[in-house]
Design a protein around this motif. Structure first.
Motif, short mmCIF file in Angstrom:
data_model
loop_
_atom_site.label_atom_id
_atom_site.label_comp_id
_atom_site.label_asym_id
_atom_site.label_seq_id
_atom_site.Cartn_x
_atom_site.Cartn_y
_atom_site.Cartn_z
N PRO A 29 0.79 -1.23 0.00
CA PRO A 29 0.00 0.00 0.00
C PRO A 29 0.83 1.29 0.00
O PRO A 29 0.30 2.34 -0.32
CB PRO A 29 -0.82 -0.11 1.29
CG PRO A 29 0.00 -0.99 2.17
CD PRO A 29 0.69 -1.96 1.26
N ASN A 57 -3.27 7.13 -11.92
CA ASN A 57 -4.65 7.64 -11.88
C ASN A 57 -4.69 9.13 -12.21
O ASN A 57 -5.57 9.60 -12.94
CB ASN A 57 -5.29 7.39 -10.52
CG ASN A 57 -5.61 5.93 -10.29
OD1 ASN A 57 -5.73 5.14 -11.22
ND2 ASN A 57 -5.72 5.55 -9.02
N ASN A 91 2.58 4.68 -6.92
CA ASN A 91 2.63 4.56 -8.38
C ASN A 91 1.24 4.53 -8.97
O ASN A 91 0.98 5.12 -10.02
CB ASN A 91 3.40 3.29 -8.77
CG ASN A 91 4.86 3.43 -8.44
OD1 ASN A 91 5.56 4.19 -9.06
ND2 ASN A 91 5.30 2.70 -7.44
N GLN A 92 0.32 3.86 -8.30
CA GLN A 92 -1.06 3.80 -8.77
C GLN A 92 -1.68 5.20 -8.78
O GLN A 92 -2.39 5.56 -9.71
CB GLN A 92 -1.87 2.88 -7.86
CG GLN A 92 -3.31 2.74 -8.25
CD GLN A 92 -4.06 1.82 -7.31
OE1 GLN A 92 -3.50 0.89 -6.75
NE2 GLN A 92 -5.32 2.08 -7.12
N GLU A 93 -1.40 5.98 -7.76
CA GLU A 93 -1.96 7.33 -7.69
C GLU A 93 -1.41 8.22 -8.81
O GLU A 93 -2.13 9.04 -9.37
CB GLU A 93 -1.67 7.97 -6.33
CG GLU A 93 -2.44 7.32 -5.19
CD GLU A 93 -3.95 7.43 -5.37
OE1 GLU A 93 -4.44 8.48 -5.82
OE2 GLU A 93 -4.64 6.45 -5.05
N HIS A 99 4.43 2.00 -1.44
CA HIS A 99 5.08 2.29 -2.71
C HIS A 99 4.18 1.94 -3.89
O HIS A 99 4.13 2.65 -4.87
CB HIS A 99 6.42 1.58 -2.81
CG HIS A 99 7.40 2.09 -1.82
ND1 HIS A 99 7.57 1.51 -0.60
CD2 HIS A 99 8.22 3.16 -1.85
CE1 HIS A 99 8.47 2.18 0.08
NE2 HIS A 99 8.89 3.19 -0.65
N GLY A 100 3.49 0.83 -3.80
CA GLY A 100 2.61 0.44 -4.89
C GLY A 100 1.48 1.43 -5.07
O GLY A 100 1.12 1.79 -6.20
N LEU A 101 0.91 1.90 -3.98
CA LEU A 101 -0.18 2.87 -4.07
C LEU A 101 0.31 4.19 -4.65
O LEU A 101 -0.41 4.83 -5.41
CB LEU A 101 -0.82 3.08 -2.70
CG LEU A 101 -2.03 4.01 -2.69
CD1 LEU A 101 -3.14 3.51 -3.61
CD2 LEU A 101 -2.55 4.19 -1.28
#
Length: 74
Positions: free
Chosen positions: A7, A18, A13-15, A9-11
């Motif tokens: 949640p 988006n 990049n996702q943000e 580092h991965g999040l």
């Protein structure tokens, strides 16, 4: 080595992805510098952040970097 998992580092990049999808949806694939500057300023003025900026400075070298740098050097 799963640096983009979880949640934190991965999040992050996702943000970023988006937000970029929102840029494309709102002003297209080839915005002018002025359009992009306005979009960024509007994002900030609305109290939101531009994801991907403002990362905390690490106090110690990330051990994943050390492994990757040694691997890349060979």
């Amino acid at each position: 080595m799963a640096g983009l998992a979880g949640p934190l580092h991965g999040l992050a990049n996702q943000e970023v992805l988006n937000w970029l999808e929102g840029v494309v949806k709102d002003i297209g694939l080839t915005p002018t510098d002025a359009q992009l500057e306005k979009y960024i300023n509007d994002t900030l003025a609305s109290g939101r952040v531009v994801p991907g900026y403002g990362h905390a400075v690490l106090r110690q070298t990330d051990p994943r970097y050390v492994v990757q740098a040694e691997f890349a050097a060979n």
